[in-house]
Motif scaffolding. Structure first.
Motif, short mmCIF file in Angstrom:
data_model
loop_
_atom_site.label_atom_id
_atom_site.label_comp_id
_atom_site.label_asym_id
_atom_site.label_seq_id
_atom_site.Cartn_x
_atom_site.Cartn_y
_atom_site.Cartn_z
N GLN A 1 0.75 -1.28 0.07
CA GLN A 1 0.04 -0.16 -0.20
C GLN A 1 1.01 1.22 0.11
O GLN A 1 1.85 1.19 0.61
N VAL A 2 0.40 2.01 -0.73
CA VAL A 2 1.25 3.36 -1.02
C VAL A 2 0.30 4.62 -0.26
O VAL A 2 -0.59 4.79 -0.83
N GLN A 3 0.82 5.30 0.66
CA GLN A 3 0.28 6.33 0.98
C GLN A 3 0.79 7.90 0.73
O GLN A 3 2.01 7.86 0.46
N LEU A 4 0.00 8.73 0.32
CA LEU A 4 0.34 10.12 -0.07
C LEU A 4 0.24 11.04 0.99
O LEU A 4 -0.73 11.21 1.59
N VAL A 5 1.31 12.06 1.58
CA VAL A 5 1.05 12.92 2.29
C VAL A 5 1.46 14.28 1.85
O VAL A 5 2.48 14.53 0.84
N GLU A 6 0.62 15.31 1.88
CA GLU A 6 0.46 16.55 1.17
C GLU A 6 0.79 17.56 2.32
O GLU A 6 0.67 17.43 3.59
N SER A 7 1.71 18.49 1.91
CA SER A 7 1.73 19.66 2.39
C SER A 7 1.98 20.97 1.83
O SER A 7 2.14 20.81 0.40
N GLY A 8 1.90 22.24 2.19
CA GLY A 8 2.01 23.55 1.81
C GLY A 8 1.05 24.28 1.23
O GLY A 8 0.90 25.49 0.75
N GLY A 9 -0.34 23.83 1.53
CA GLY A 9 -1.46 24.71 1.40
C GLY A 9 -1.43 25.95 2.31
O GLY A 9 -0.51 25.97 3.00
N GLY A 10 -2.40 26.66 2.27
CA GLY A 10 -2.60 27.99 3.06
C GLY A 10 -3.26 28.72 2.35
O GLY A 10 -3.94 29.16 1.40
N LEU A 11 -3.24 30.24 3.23
CA LEU A 11 -3.78 31.54 2.78
C LEU A 11 -2.83 32.24 2.07
O LEU A 11 -1.83 32.60 2.91
N VAL A 12 -3.36 32.97 0.97
CA VAL A 12 -2.28 33.97 0.28
C VAL A 12 -3.33 34.83 -0.39
O VAL A 12 -4.40 34.74 -0.89
N GLN A 13 -2.71 35.93 -0.34
CA GLN A 13 -3.41 37.06 -1.35
C GLN A 13 -3.19 36.90 -2.70
O GLN A 13 -2.32 36.19 -3.47
N ALA A 14 -4.33 37.49 -3.50
CA ALA A 14 -4.15 37.15 -4.87
C ALA A 14 -2.85 38.01 -5.50
O ALA A 14 -2.43 38.81 -5.11
N GLY A 15 -2.36 37.20 -6.47
CA GLY A 15 -1.04 37.53 -7.13
C GLY A 15 0.10 36.87 -6.35
O GLY A 15 1.19 36.69 -6.83
N GLY A 16 -0.29 36.09 -5.24
CA GLY A 16 1.01 35.62 -4.34
C GLY A 16 1.20 34.11 -5.04
O GLY A 16 0.78 33.73 -5.84
N GLU A 87 0.98 33.46 -9.14
CA GLU A 87 -0.04 34.54 -9.73
C GLU A 87 -1.30 34.02 -9.38
O GLU A 87 -2.16 33.91 -10.18
N LEU A 88 -1.36 33.57 -8.22
CA LEU A 88 -2.93 32.91 -7.70
C LEU A 88 -3.92 33.93 -7.83
O LEU A 88 -3.66 35.11 -7.64
N ASP A 92 -8.64 30.04 -7.96
CA ASP A 92 -7.79 28.94 -7.54
C ASP A 92 -8.13 28.44 -6.34
O ASP A 92 -7.58 27.28 -5.77
N THR A 93 -9.02 29.10 -5.42
CA THR A 93 -9.36 28.56 -4.09
C THR A 93 -10.16 27.34 -4.37
O THR A 93 -11.10 27.14 -5.07
N ALA A 94 -9.53 26.23 -3.49
CA ALA A 94 -9.91 24.94 -3.56
C ALA A 94 -9.31 23.89 -2.63
O ALA A 94 -8.15 24.34 -2.03
N ILE A 95 -9.60 22.91 -2.48
CA ILE A 95 -9.06 21.77 -1.90
C ILE A 95 -8.23 21.03 -2.95
O ILE A 95 -8.63 20.55 -4.02
N TYR A 96 -6.84 20.95 -2.97
CA TYR A 96 -5.92 20.35 -3.94
C TYR A 96 -5.61 18.99 -3.37
O TYR A 96 -4.97 18.74 -2.20
N THR A 117 -5.32 19.38 0.47
CA THR A 117 -4.64 20.49 1.15
C THR A 117 -5.36 21.72 0.79
O THR A 117 -5.60 21.80 -0.43
N GLN A 118 -5.90 22.68 1.68
CA GLN A 118 -6.76 23.84 1.31
C GLN A 118 -5.92 24.88 0.92
O GLN A 118 -4.75 25.16 1.41
N VAL A 119 -6.16 25.47 -0.45
CA VAL A 119 -5.45 26.61 -0.58
C VAL A 119 -6.68 27.54 -0.93
O VAL A 119 -7.65 27.46 -1.59
N THR A 120 -6.55 28.81 -0.16
CA THR A 120 -7.52 29.96 -0.16
C THR A 120 -6.72 31.23 -0.57
O THR A 120 -5.70 31.53 -0.11
N VAL A 121 -7.34 31.79 -1.67
CA VAL A 121 -6.78 33.06 -2.20
C VAL A 121 -7.70 34.03 -1.97
O VAL A 121 -8.93 33.97 -1.99
N SER A 122 -7.09 35.23 -1.02
CA SER A 122 -8.01 36.23 -0.70
C SER A 122 -7.72 37.76 -1.56
O SER A 122 -6.59 37.69 -2.21
N SER A 123 -8.52 38.58 -1.56
CA SER A 123 -8.49 39.67 -2.67
C SER A 123 -7.84 40.78 -1.64
O SER A 123 -7.57 40.79 -0.51
#
Length: 123
Positions: A1-16, A87-88, A92-96, A117-123
């Motif tokens: 069995q192969v498990q995948l572990v994600e990292s790196g999501g978060g909150l970022v302003q548009a253009g980041g 250039e978010l 692009d806001t979504a769960i990846y 992992t949640q990616v949230t882009v704010s204005s």
């Protein structure tokens, strides 16, 4: 069995920018081959969609909405796939979710997904 572990999501302003990482962990042995490695995303109320992926021959596909802004890379040796998001935009806001398909040490085919992992882009 192969498990995948994600990292790196978060909150970022548009253009980041953000960088998503996904590493594979097999119960025993190493992954011997990767047929597909990529990232999907799912926004609220929408279906999961392919964002970017790399096929067995190294061919890369990007969704039209991200092809000039995102970069996907994968390594069999490192058993990992990454997605650089630049250039978010608000859209692009979504769960990846990462997805890797291949053969494990026992030559068994696997098709594994990350936990998301949640990616949230704010204005």
């Amino acid at each position: 069995q192969v498990q995948l572990v994600e990292s790196g999501g978060g909150l970022v302003q548009a253009g980041g920018s953000l960088r998503l990482s996904c590493s594979a962990h097999a119960d025993r042995g190493d992954i011997t081959s990767i047929h597909f490695a990529g990232w999907f995303r799912q926004a609220p109320g929408k279906q999961r969609e392919l964002v970017a992926g790399i096929g067995r021959g190294g061919d890369i596909h990007y969704d039209d909405s991200v092809k000039t802004r995102f970069t996907v890379t994968a390594s069999v040796r490192e058993e990992a796939v990454t997605l650089q998001l630049n250039e978010l935009q608000l859209a692009d806001t979504a769960i990846y979710f990462c997805n890797i398909q291949g053969h494990d040490y026992n030559c068994h085919l696997f098709d594994s997904w990350g936990q998301g992992t949640q990616v949230t882009v704010s204005s």
